[in-house]
Design an enzyme around this catalytic site. Structure first.
Site, PDB file in Angstrom:
ATOM      1  N   ASP A  21       3.483 -51.653  -9.616  1.00 21.73           N
ATOM      2  CA  ASP A  21       3.754 -52.221  -8.661  1.00 21.73           C
ATOM      3  C   ASP A  21       4.806 -52.278  -7.280  1.00 21.73           C
ATOM      4  O   ASP A  21       5.616 -52.306  -6.669  1.00 21.73           O
ATOM      5  CB  ASP A  21       5.388 -53.439  -9.069  1.00 21.73           C
ATOM      6  CG  ASP A  21       4.823 -53.603 -10.403  1.00 21.73           C
ATOM      7  OD1 ASP A  21       3.646 -54.069 -10.725  1.00 21.73           O
ATOM      8  OD2 ASP A  21       5.372 -53.797 -11.510  1.00 21.73           O
ATOM      9  N   GLU A 232       0.851 -64.027 -10.566  1.00 21.87           N
ATOM     10  CA  GLU A 232       2.360 -63.080  -9.709  1.00 21.87           C
ATOM     11  C   GLU A 232       1.923 -62.193  -8.912  1.00 21.87           C
ATOM     12  O   GLU A 232       1.321 -62.531  -8.027  1.00 21.87           O
ATOM     13  CB  GLU A 232       1.840 -62.205 -11.324  1.00 21.87           C
ATOM     14  CG  GLU A 232       1.186 -60.551 -11.642  1.00 21.87           C
ATOM     15  CD  GLU A 232       1.218 -60.057 -12.917  1.00 21.87           C
ATOM     16  OE1 GLU A 232       1.894 -60.950 -13.887  1.00 21.87           O
ATOM     17  OE2 GLU A 232       0.340 -59.180 -13.283  1.00 21.87           O
TER      18      GLU A 232
HETATM   19  O1  FUB Z   1       5.152 -53.779 -14.128  1.00 24.73           O
HETATM   20  C1  FUB Z   1       5.060 -54.740 -14.727  1.00 24.73           C
HETATM   21  C2  FUB Z   1       4.587 -56.239 -14.486  1.00 24.73           C
HETATM   22  O2  FUB Z   1       2.715 -55.687 -14.804  1.00 24.73           O
HETATM   23  C3  FUB Z   1       5.165 -56.689 -13.002  1.00 24.73           C
HETATM   24  O3  FUB Z   1       6.033 -57.566 -13.313  1.00 24.73           O
HETATM   25  C4  FUB Z   1       3.705 -57.344 -12.748  1.00 24.73           C
HETATM   26  O4  FUB Z   1       3.449 -57.902 -11.598  1.00 24.73           O
HETATM   27  C5  FUB Z   1       2.543 -56.177 -13.577  1.00 24.73           C
HETATM   28  O5  FUB Z   1       2.221 -55.215 -12.881  1.00 24.73           O
END
Ligand code: FUB
Length: 332
Positions: A21, A232
């Site tokens: 991320d 997301e």
């Molecule tokens: O790293 C945890 C979660 O996985 C992140 O918040 C999302 O965007 C995904 O990458």
């Protein structure tokens, strides 16, 4: 960048720790700072569930220039230091204003509800001092900051499924909503939300509001449009007068983008930025460094395990009309 498996064009930026991320930022000193999740090993029975992402702290990465040596800085913030946070320090971002660096991060509170926290430091690499409470009115995951040309900052956030955005249909938490997104496929998809930050950067200046993502006919993308709808990882940047909303499509594993004329949208879907990487999740940032645009992303090249990821960077190309050339992570 480092030597590695030649099947992949971009190589992991570090093999010291697992990172994911990546939110890449260039502050006044010209150095590149990467605010990333710090992945950790978990018991095998948690593999392939959202609980496999059980991160406890953040460590900032930095480098002087693309391709230069990468420094992994000491822990910048630990979940134990955050009074309101219980677990799962997920994808962070950072901002700088008036001599202070701000780290923004999602974590689950004592009730296992994701909130967004803020922490401050006089150094871009921390250590960061957390606020006693999460940002008032915040929820879900994946905060991303846009600093607009007029100096205003906006926070985008949200993620469905394990990110809980589907449980906030009207701005209040509904625990009865299931973890999968129950929106009927023919209904408008859930979207990320945005708010302008207050001058102190520790609160929202206004309530969070949905960010519309439209198709080529001006209609909202539908929940069943799995190749294009928001899942997301919203990251917004401005190039000229155009705002680019970029995000992950989740279970179809694309990074895609939409463009608009305002930080609030609406945004119109334009296309793909990155084809699927190895590993389930795909999450990124996009930053201009000395006139070249870069995509920072992660895959699972080092571990082969979805919850143990490694960040990478690769050049990003805009066509003359402002559209983005799609990157294939295995060949481009
Ligand atoms: O790293 C945890 C979660 O996985 C992140 O918040 C999302 O965007 C995904 O990458």
């Amino acid at each position: 960048m480092q030597e590695g498996d030649p099947r992949y064009i971009a190589q992991p930026l570090t093999d010291e720790i697992y990172t994911a991320d990546p939110s890449a930022r260039v502050w006044n000193d010209g150095r590149i700072y990467i605010y990333a999740s710090h992945d950790e090993e978990v018991p095998e029975e948690l593999y392939n569930s959202a609980d496999a992402f059980d991160m406890r702290d953040y460590q900032v990465l930095s480098m002087e220039r693309p391709g230069g040596p990468v420094t992994v800085h000491p822990p910048a913030l630990d979940v134990e230091q955050v009074p309101w946070a219980k677990r799962q320090m997920w994808a962070p971002d950072a901002a700088y204003r008036n001599g202070t660096y701000f780290l923004y991060f999602p974590a689950k509170d004592a009730n296992d509800i994701f909130r967004i926290g803020a922490a401050t430091s006089k150094s871009p690499t921390g250590p960061f001092t957390p606020q006693a409470e999460p940002i008032e009115g915040s929820y879900s995951i994946d905060p991303g900051i846009l600093r607009d040309n007029d100096g205003e900052h906006y926070m985008y956030l949200g993620g469905i499924w394990g990110g809980q955005l589907q449980r906030w249909p009207n701005g209040s938490y509904d625990a009865s909503v299931t973890e999968d997104d129950p929106t009927p496929p023919g209904e408008p998809a859930i979207t990320p939300v945005v708010a302008r930050m207050a001058p102190d950067m520790l609160e929202f200046a206004e309530p969070l509001r949905p960010v519309q993502i439209l198709d080529e006919h001006g209609d909202p993308l539908l929940a069943g449009d799995l190749d294009r709808r928001f899942f997301e990882g919203a990251w917004v940047f401005r190039r000229g007068d155009t705002y680019y909303l970029t995000y992950s499509t989740g279970e179809t594993h694309y990074l895609v983008y939409a463009t608009g004329d305002s930080p609030y949208g609406p945004f119109t879907y334009r296309g793909r930025i990155l084809e699927p990487v190895e590993g389930w999740t795909t999450h990124h940032s996009i930053t201009e460094i000395d006139g070249q645009w870069w995509l920072f992303y992660h895959d699972t090249q080092r571990s082969g395990l979805t919850h143990l990821r490694n960040v990478k960077m690769t050049p990003l190309t805009f066509r003359a009309d402002g559209t983005i050339e799609t990157i294939n992570p295995m060949t481009d």
